[in-house]
Design an enzyme around this catalytic site. Sequence first.
Site, short mmCIF file in Angstrom:
data_model
loop_
_atom_site.label_atom_id
_atom_site.label_comp_id
_atom_site.label_asym_id
_atom_site.label_seq_id
_atom_site.Cartn_x
_atom_site.Cartn_y
_atom_site.Cartn_z
N CYS A 86 0.84 -1.20 0.00
CA CYS A 86 0.00 0.00 0.00
C CYS A 86 0.88 1.25 0.00
O CYS A 86 1.87 1.31 0.73
CB CYS A 86 -0.88 -0.02 1.24
N GLU A 115 2.46 -5.38 9.04
CA GLU A 115 2.78 -4.02 8.59
C GLU A 115 3.84 -3.39 9.48
O GLU A 115 4.78 -2.77 9.00
CB GLU A 115 1.53 -3.14 8.57
N SER A 169 -10.58 -3.93 4.59
CA SER A 169 -10.22 -5.18 3.92
C SER A 169 -11.45 -6.07 3.69
O SER A 169 -11.32 -7.26 3.46
CB SER A 169 -9.17 -5.93 4.75
N CYS A 215 -3.34 6.32 7.80
CA CYS A 215 -3.98 6.45 6.50
C CYS A 215 -5.27 7.27 6.61
O CYS A 215 -6.06 7.08 7.55
CB CYS A 215 -4.29 5.05 5.95
N ASN A 238 -7.71 -3.08 11.24
CA ASN A 238 -8.48 -1.86 10.97
C ASN A 238 -9.95 -2.06 11.32
O ASN A 238 -10.62 -1.12 11.77
CB ASN A 238 -8.29 -1.40 9.52
#
Length: 277
Positions: free
Chosen positions: A95, A125, A261, A189, A219
């Site tokens: 990403c 991540e 997602s 983000c 998330n």
Amino acid sequence: MKLVIGKPLGFCFGVKRAIDELERALGRYGEVYALGSPIHNEEEVNRLISMGLKLIEKVECLPPNAVVFIRAHGTTPEIFDMVRKKGSIVIDGTCPSVKNAQEKARLLSKEGYNVVVVGDPKHPEVQSIKGHALGEVYVVTSPKDVEAFPAKDKIGVVSQTTQEEGMLLAIVSALVPKSRELRVYNTICKATLHRQETVKKLASETEGVIVIGGHNSTNTAKLVEVAKKEGCDVLWIAKSDEIDEDWLKNKSIIGIAAGASTPDWLINDVISSLSCR
């Protein structure tokens, strides 16, 4: 029953970009290997496996000259080198927001800052962000972790892209007394922030919020956490057959939110199921 559909829903830009790249690669090569699950949604992963995706956890498991997909969470430079040395074709689905966090961590370490990553130390991540920094990297999940943090001349902070902004602020505040010089890059983000704001709005307008997303999705977990902080009755489901009839009782207005997602087809299935009640 009235449904209030939160916006945005479905894949965020980074996840959509990654899945589009992966589908193109599957269409072209037929078989593609992914280092770890490409997305934290079991139903979507099963769909991709049916198209030819192969999941592995270690580079050593790769056959020679394979096609390898790097998931949206990214990976470390060392893993990239290992994959390329095996003669693999690399499809980089990292990403752009994660790449930004990786680059900021590397920049801070190059300029002599002790790098702190705000996030889950076990999340892929966060591991990828750590791997791009030079030298030791500290990962903290809450202000409490900062209490035992050693004092440093220079501290540089980046965040896991799916963090809650309030948590980043609290940790940065706790780090202020620990350093003479503190530099912070807010690498959360924007899509994450928009979804969290959506959940806050839904919590104020409805009698309960259903959050759709994989139970291993960070998330999505943050959205559930935000709803609970707003004092909202929240139900976290991965798919329509997890809808709890008891939870629905005596609710006439329900909000619908989804993690970044969560594919559209799963969201639509849940909405269709609820609309029939």
